[in-house]
Each structure stands twice: as structure tokens, then as C-alpha cells.
Design a protein around this motif. Sequence first.
Motif, PDB file in Angstrom:
ATOM      1  N   ARG A  82      52.274  13.839 -45.020  1.00  0.00           N
ATOM      2  CA  ARG A  82      51.174  12.976 -44.583  1.00  0.00           C
ATOM      3  C   ARG A  82      50.955  13.074 -43.078  1.00  0.00           C
ATOM      4  O   ARG A  82      51.888  12.835 -42.316  1.00  0.00           O
ATOM      5  N   PRO A  83      49.742  13.421 -42.654  1.00  0.00           N
ATOM      6  CA  PRO A  83      49.493  13.454 -41.209  1.00  0.00           C
ATOM      7  C   PRO A  83      49.376  12.034 -40.650  1.00  0.00           C
ATOM      8  O   PRO A  83      48.811  11.160 -41.312  1.00  0.00           O
ATOM      9  N   ARG A  84      49.932  11.819 -39.505  1.00  0.00           N
ATOM     10  CA  ARG A  84      49.823  10.491 -38.886  1.00  0.00           C
ATOM     11  C   ARG A  84      49.479  10.647 -37.415  1.00  0.00           C
ATOM     12  O   ARG A  84      49.949  11.566 -36.754  1.00  0.00           O
ATOM     13  N   THR A  85      48.671   9.730 -36.936  1.00  0.00           N
ATOM     14  CA  THR A  85      48.272   9.738 -35.529  1.00  0.00           C
ATOM     15  C   THR A  85      48.848   8.508 -34.862  1.00  0.00           C
ATOM     16  O   THR A  85      48.582   7.382 -35.293  1.00  0.00           O
ATOM     17  N   PHE A  86      49.651   8.736 -33.846  1.00  0.00           N
ATOM     18  CA  PHE A  86      50.232   7.626 -33.093  1.00  0.00           C
ATOM     19  C   PHE A  86      49.546   7.504 -31.735  1.00  0.00           C
ATOM     20  O   PHE A  86      49.216   8.514 -31.106  1.00  0.00           O
ATOM     21  N   LEU A  87      49.356   6.268 -31.321  1.00  0.00           N
ATOM     22  CA  LEU A  87      48.675   6.007 -30.051  1.00  0.00           C
ATOM     23  C   LEU A  87      49.541   5.116 -29.178  1.00  0.00           C
ATOM     24  O   LEU A  87      50.234   4.231 -29.677  1.00  0.00           O
ATOM     25  N   GLY A  88      49.478   5.370 -27.904  1.00  0.00           N
ATOM     26  CA  GLY A  88      50.251   4.544 -26.971  1.00  0.00           C
ATOM     27  C   GLY A  88      49.554   4.492 -25.629  1.00  0.00           C
ATOM     28  O   GLY A  88      48.686   5.324 -25.340  1.00  0.00           O
ATOM     29  N   LEU A  89      49.916   3.524 -24.825  1.00  0.00           N
ATOM     30  CA  LEU A  89      49.336   3.443 -23.482  1.00  0.00           C
ATOM     31  C   LEU A  89      50.065   4.407 -22.555  1.00  0.00           C
ATOM     32  O   LEU A  89      51.290   4.549 -22.643  1.00  0.00           O
ATOM     33  N   THR A  90      49.328   5.032 -21.673  1.00  0.00           N
ATOM     34  CA  THR A  90      49.950   5.831 -20.608  1.00  0.00           C
ATOM     35  C   THR A  90      50.436   4.848 -19.537  1.00  0.00           C
ATOM     36  O   THR A  90      49.992   3.683 -19.516  1.00  0.00           O
ATOM     37  N   PRO A  91      51.318   5.266 -18.629  1.00  0.00           N
ATOM     38  CA  PRO A  91      51.712   4.359 -17.528  1.00  0.00           C
ATOM     39  C   PRO A  91      50.494   3.863 -16.745  1.00  0.00           C
ATOM     40  O   PRO A  91      50.415   2.684 -16.374  1.00  0.00           O
ATOM     41  N   HIS A  92      49.527   4.748 -16.542  1.00  0.00           N
ATOM     42  CA  HIS A  92      48.293   4.392 -15.853  1.00  0.00           C
ATOM     43  C   HIS A  92      47.518   3.327 -16.632  1.00  0.00           C
ATOM     44  O   HIS A  92      46.998   2.356 -16.062  1.00  0.00           O
ATOM     45  N   GLY A  93      47.467   3.492 -17.945  1.00  0.00           N
ATOM     46  CA  GLY A  93      46.782   2.522 -18.811  1.00  0.00           C
ATOM     47  C   GLY A  93      47.472   1.168 -18.795  1.00  0.00           C
ATOM     48  O   GLY A  93      46.821   0.121 -18.785  1.00  0.00           O
ATOM     49  N   ARG A  94      48.791   1.198 -18.799  1.00  0.00           N
ATOM     50  CA  ARG A  94      49.560  -0.058 -18.766  1.00  0.00           C
ATOM     51  C   ARG A  94      49.287  -0.809 -17.459  1.00  0.00           C
ATOM     52  O   ARG A  94      49.086  -2.030 -17.459  1.00  0.00           O
ATOM     53  N   GLU A  95      49.276  -0.055 -16.358  1.00  0.00           N
ATOM     54  CA  GLU A  95      48.990  -0.689 -15.054  1.00  0.00           C
ATOM     55  C   GLU A  95      47.580  -1.282 -15.050  1.00  0.00           C
ATOM     56  O   GLU A  95      47.369  -2.403 -14.579  1.00  0.00           O
ATOM     57  N   ALA A  96      46.633  -0.503 -15.557  1.00  0.00           N
ATOM     58  CA  ALA A  96      45.240  -0.965 -15.578  1.00  0.00           C
ATOM     59  C   ALA A  96      45.105  -2.230 -16.420  1.00  0.00           C
ATOM     60  O   ALA A  96      44.394  -3.177 -16.037  1.00  0.00           O
ATOM     61  N   PHE A  97      45.784  -2.248 -17.569  1.00  0.00           N
ATOM     62  CA  PHE A  97      45.711  -3.426 -18.436  1.00  0.00           C
ATOM     63  C   PHE A  97      46.330  -4.644 -17.741  1.00  0.00           C
ATOM     64  O   PHE A  97      45.768  -5.743 -17.777  1.00  0.00           O
ATOM     65  N   ASP A  98      47.492  -4.435 -17.098  1.00  0.00           N
ATOM     66  CA  ASP A  98      48.150  -5.549 -16.388  1.00  0.00           C
ATOM     67  C   ASP A  98      47.238  -6.106 -15.289  1.00  0.00           C
ATOM     68  O   ASP A  98      47.137  -7.319 -15.104  1.00  0.00           O
ATOM     69  N   ARG A  99      46.577  -5.193 -14.574  1.00  0.00           N
ATOM     70  CA  ARG A  99      45.664  -5.627 -13.494  1.00  0.00           C
ATOM     71  C   ARG A  99      44.502  -6.425 -14.075  1.00  0.00           C
ATOM     72  O   ARG A  99      44.091  -7.447 -13.525  1.00  0.00           O
ATOM     73  N   HIS A 100      43.980  -5.929 -15.186  1.00  0.00           N
ATOM     74  CA  HIS A 100      42.838  -6.586 -15.835  1.00  0.00           C
ATOM     75  C   HIS A 100      43.229  -7.992 -16.304  1.00  0.00           C
ATOM     76  O   HIS A 100      42.483  -8.962 -16.081  1.00  0.00           O
ATOM     77  N   VAL A 101      44.400  -8.099 -16.922  1.00  0.00           N
ATOM     78  CA  VAL A 101      44.866  -9.407 -17.410  1.00  0.00           C
ATOM     79  C   VAL A 101      45.107 -10.350 -16.231  1.00  0.00           C
ATOM     80  O   VAL A 101      44.792 -11.550 -16.301  1.00  0.00           O
ATOM     81  N   GLU A 102      45.634  -9.799 -15.144  1.00  0.00           N
ATOM     82  CA  GLU A 102      45.876 -10.618 -13.953  1.00  0.00           C
ATOM     83  C   GLU A 102      44.544 -11.160 -13.410  1.00  0.00           C
ATOM     84  O   GLU A 102      44.457 -12.338 -13.033  1.00  0.00           O
TER      85      GLU A 102
END
Lengths: 113, 142
Positions: A69-89
Motif C-alpha cells: 500500500r502506498p502511503r504519503t506522510f507529511l510533516g512540517l519543515t523547521p522553517h514551517g514550524r517557526e512560521a507557525f509558531d510566529r503566526h500563533v504568537e
Amino acid sequence: MSHPRARLDDTIHAPVRFSIMAALAAADEADFRFLRDTVEVSDSALSKQLSTLEGAGYVKVRKTFVGRRPRTFLGLTPHGREAFDRHVEALRDIAAGAGVTPPEPTADRPRPG
Amino acid sequence: MQREEALKALVAAQDITERVRRRGRWYAGYSAGFGAITVALVLVVGLWPSPAAVAVATPVALVGFAALTVYCLRQPMSPRRHAAVHLTSMAGWAAAYLATLVVGTTAFPGAVWWWVPGALVCALPPFAAALYTLARTAEPRA
């Protein structure tokens, strides 16, 4: 002092993309179907929003097979994590009323002349 | 964006992150299972040091570990810091397991005072990983 609204990330700001980022922020990675069910969108809508986030360098995609079964996994990059933290802040600051200049009192202001 | 909209977005984000975080509890079950199999394996191999005991216990434990691996591969997400936690847990387990078995089979075969604490020490890293995961997945965050 600038309003925290200026620190909001336009890429993350859209509701579905914000939900995707919030879901991925709580995990190292998640598979496509789990993310779709969590965010409650269609496959095509999720794919479209993921392309935007991947284009911004916020999300990384890993394709693999579990058995046949093919599966696609997704995750945040370090850059994405920083951007999300900034946005939430920024959202927290807006919610707390930071950057809002209180109106000057008018009732007791001395009048010239 | 107004204050109310920001609050609404934060509440929505919190709801999603908590749902995803809770789903990561599977790793606590995996680690607890790994620890339990380890305790049983070390006790059987250590307290009944015979080729027959090893011949029975080892394949049974391997089937258990394989079942846990399949369970792990079927999960739809991995919790935050999963790779680091898992590697630390497995490195601790491997070191304790090797030390307990090598020293125990050489110097203390069948000695309860060695094998019972040894089995618990071997299981400590996966049990600690299970507790850490439970604590992380229960933690309410904004």
C-alpha cells in the motif's frame, strides 16, 4: 508599536492551511488520510493546500509503501514550524489586545482658548 | 483581523493539536508492550538457563516484537519527537539487555537477585518512553 496583525503569515492565514499547520505541528509526521480526516476536507482540497504549503517550504512530503500500500506522510519543515509558531504568537497578541493603542480620553480634555 | 477572530482561530488550532496529540498515544502502548516482552524474555532466559527455554522464549519474543513493529507501521502519525524518543529508548534497551545477558549468563546463571532487577532495568527505557509519551499526549497546550 506595530499591530501584531502585521506579523500574521499570509500563507498560513487561510483557515484550511492554518488547520493543516496546526495538525502537523502536533506531530512529527502524519499520513494523508489521517490529515484529511482531522482537517475535514476532501482529498483534492487537501492536495491543493498542501501544494501551497510545500511551495512555501513549510511542509515536507514523504512517500513510502507499507506492504503493497502506498502511503504519503507529511510533516512540517523547521522553517514551517517557526512560521507557525510566529503566526500563533501574533494571534495570541491580537487576542490579548497587544498593539492596540487605547483611545485618548475626550471628556476631561482641556479645551484651547 | 479582530480579537474575536484571533481567539476563534486559536481555539480551533488548540482543538486540532489536542486531537492529533492524543492520537500519538499509540506509542505508549507500543513501548509498554516492548517493555513487558523484555521482562518476560530476560526472566525466562536468565532464571531457566537451558537450551530448551531459550529455544522457546526467543522465537515467542521475536513474534511479539514483530507484532509490535507491524502495529507501529500501521499507525497514521508519529508523535512529536518520536524519532529521538524511540532511538534513546532502543539504545538504552540494547545496552541494558546486552549487559544483563552477557554478565548474567557468564557469572550469575539462574541467580534471582541478578535476573529480576536486570529484567526491570532492561525494561526501564521502554517503560520510561511510554510514560513520557503519556505525559506529552495528555499535556494541554494552546
